[in-house]
Design a protein around this motif. Structure first.
Motif, short mmCIF file in Angstrom:
data_model
loop_
_atom_site.label_atom_id
_atom_site.label_comp_id
_atom_site.label_asym_id
_atom_site.label_seq_id
_atom_site.Cartn_x
_atom_site.Cartn_y
_atom_site.Cartn_z
N TYR A 289 0.81 -1.22 0.00
CA TYR A 289 0.00 0.00 0.00
C TYR A 289 0.84 1.28 0.00
CZ TYR A 289 -3.99 -3.03 0.87
OH TYR A 289 -4.96 -4.00 0.75
N SER A 290 2.17 1.13 -0.10
CA SER A 290 3.10 2.28 -0.12
C SER A 290 2.94 3.15 1.12
CB SER A 290 2.89 3.12 -1.39
OG SER A 290 3.15 2.35 -2.54
N ILE A 291 2.84 2.52 2.27
CA ILE A 291 2.65 3.24 3.53
C ILE A 291 3.68 2.76 4.54
CG2 ILE A 291 0.19 3.65 3.16
CD1 ILE A 291 -0.42 1.20 4.83
N SER A 292 3.68 3.36 5.72
CA SER A 292 4.61 2.94 6.77
C SER A 292 4.04 1.75 7.53
CB SER A 292 4.86 4.11 7.74
OG SER A 292 3.71 4.37 8.51
N ARG A 293 4.93 1.01 8.16
CA ARG A 293 4.50 -0.12 8.99
C ARG A 293 3.71 0.36 10.20
NH1 ARG A 293 10.32 -2.72 9.76
NH2 ARG A 293 10.67 -0.51 10.20
N ASP A 294 3.99 1.60 10.65
CA ASP A 294 3.26 2.17 11.78
C ASP A 294 1.76 2.25 11.49
OD1 ASP A 294 6.03 2.82 12.00
OD2 ASP A 294 5.53 4.30 13.53
N VAL A 295 1.42 2.66 10.26
CA VAL A 295 0.01 2.78 9.86
C VAL A 295 -0.65 1.41 9.85
CG1 VAL A 295 -1.56 3.41 7.99
CG2 VAL A 295 0.37 4.90 8.55
N VAL A 296 0.06 0.41 9.32
CA VAL A 296 -0.49 -0.95 9.29
C VAL A 296 -0.75 -1.43 10.72
CG1 VAL A 296 -0.11 -3.33 8.56
CG2 VAL A 296 0.75 -1.44 7.15
N ALA A 297 0.25 -1.23 11.58
CA ALA A 297 0.12 -1.68 12.97
C ALA A 297 -1.04 -0.98 13.67
CB ALA A 297 1.42 -1.42 13.72
N ARG A 298 -1.22 0.30 13.40
CA ARG A 298 -2.31 1.05 14.04
C ARG A 298 -3.67 0.49 13.65
NH1 ARG A 298 -3.27 4.74 18.28
NH2 ARG A 298 -5.54 4.81 18.21
#
Length: 401
Positions: A289-298
């Motif tokens: 999704y071209s995003i940070s792992r922080d966003v996925v974890a949240r």
């Protein structure tokens, strides 16, 4: 005749002081930037008889204060002040009695000056900029993210097909610029102090991100600032994608996160193999999704697939891994003789100014409003680099919808 370096610049000291004050720059900051003493600066500002800076020193001060050298020769009342909206400070740990906000104030001024340049060039070259029809967002986070995605007109499938977070950022920037948003970057202050700035105007509002941030964070910051603009707010922010007590920041973080990786999408990925206990699993989804792992974890935490303790431990792990990765990149850059995060200068300047600004400078050059020297000066590049900048910033200038 003495060398130019040592020729004196007979500037107006009162103008120098007035410009420093309206730019919000402290004596300490300007003196440090120009490598002079505060006593020397005060002498110039007070117009002590026979005490003037060299042309080199005067040019350095003018550059810091975002002013042409000729401006320091004007009378103080001839200085033009930028139109600045009321700005809310949303930075974590901000201590006005201890902080020198000179760098931040200059960043804001620089953004405002770029906006004024675009508006002026639009009047001279056409088409003029129209009022920006920003959407009103619902209080419900899911509905707000859905409304913002519809307004930007960026389907999730387009995001998934992005080759990288930088490509995602460029796509979002292009779509926002087409809708009348001035998207730009600032080089100072540091990421720790400020990560995003929103400046609301009915016509050509500004959403800006820190140039030093990583691309996934820039995407998040850009959306975060857009949400502030949708609420007709001007802000300076540092708690992008982080826990904080400010309700407005919590809302902007939540909507930006929902936009990039919604709860529904998280559930879909959980059902298709995303394993909350597998570190590598977060890398796969973040890249998808071209995003940070922080966003996925949240999002995984939000849908109840991870405990608070596990979530915080995972974030800490991500931070430590990011620091280690940064150190490796720095070492690799030193070995190759390039700066860390090296990018061709022309690309860097397009990202800094935004494609819309570059496009209007290109239009002004093609119509004879700007000379090559003026266009190059506006973009901070050499004249022979203009072609590369304009090719990289190719954007269709049209009336905002």
């Amino acid at each position: 005749m003495r060398d130019l370096l040592f020729q004196l610049a007979l500037i107006n000291g009162a103008t120098l002081k007035r410009l420093r004050v309206i730019r919000g720059v402290s004596e300490d900051f300007l003196a440090a930037k120009v490598r002079i003493s505060i006593t020397q600066l005060r002498g110039w500002e007070h117009g002590d008889p026979g005490d003037y800076p060299t042309i080199n020193q005067a040019e350095a001060m003018a550059n810091v204060l975002l002013c042409p050298l000729a401006g320091l020769y004007l009378e103080p009342n001839k200085l033009k002040e930028t139109r600045k909206p009321p700005i809310s400070n949303k930075r974590i740990g901000y201590k006005p009695s201890y902080s020198d906000d000179s760098a931040l104030n200059l960043a804001v001024e620089d953004l405002l000056l770029r906006r004024e340049d675009i508006l002026e060039l639009a009047k001279k070259t056409g088409p003029e900029i129209l009022s920006c029809d920003l959407p009103y967002l619902e209080s419900d986070i899911v509905e707000a993210a859905k409304r913002l995605r519809e307004w930007i007109d960026y389907p999730l499938s387009n995001q998934i097909s992005s080759a990288s977070s930088r490509v995602l950022y460029k796509s979002l920037r292009s779509l926002l610029e087409e809708r009348g948003i001035c998207v730009a970057q600032f080089s100072e202050p540091s990421v720790d102090e400020v990560r995003g700035i929103s400046l609301y105007f009915e016509m050509l509002p500004i959403a800006a991100v820190n140039q030093s941030d990583r691309w996934p964070a820039k995407c998040f910051s850009l959306l975060h600032e857009m949400i502030h603009l949708c609420y007709r707010k001007s802000t300076t922010c540092s708690c992008i994608n982080a826990e904080c007590d400010d309700a407005e920041e919590v809302y902007c973080n939540a909507v930006a996160g929902e936009f990039l990786f919604s709860r529904q999408t998280a559930l879909h990925e959980i059902n298709n193999g995303l394993n909350p206990s597998d570190f590598h699993s977060f890398d796969v989804i973040a890249n998808k999704y071209s995003i940070s792992r922080d966003v996925v974890a949240r999002r995984v935490y939000d849908i109840g697939q991870m405990s608070r303790t596990d979530y915080e431990e995972l974030l800490d792990l991500f931070r430590r891994e990011a620091i280690e990765s940064s150190l490796r990149e720095k070492a690799k850059a030193q070995e190759s003789g390039r700066a860390m995060g090296y990018m061709p200068y022309e690309k860097k300047m397009v990202d800094f100014h935004g494609a819309l600004y570059c496009a209007y400078v290109n239009r002004a050059l093609s119509l004879g409003v700007y000379s090559e020297y003026e266009a190059a000066s506006a973009l901070g590049v050499k004249p022979d680099s203009l072609g590369s900048v304009f090719k990289l910033s190719l954007i269709h200038i049209s009336e905002p919808t």
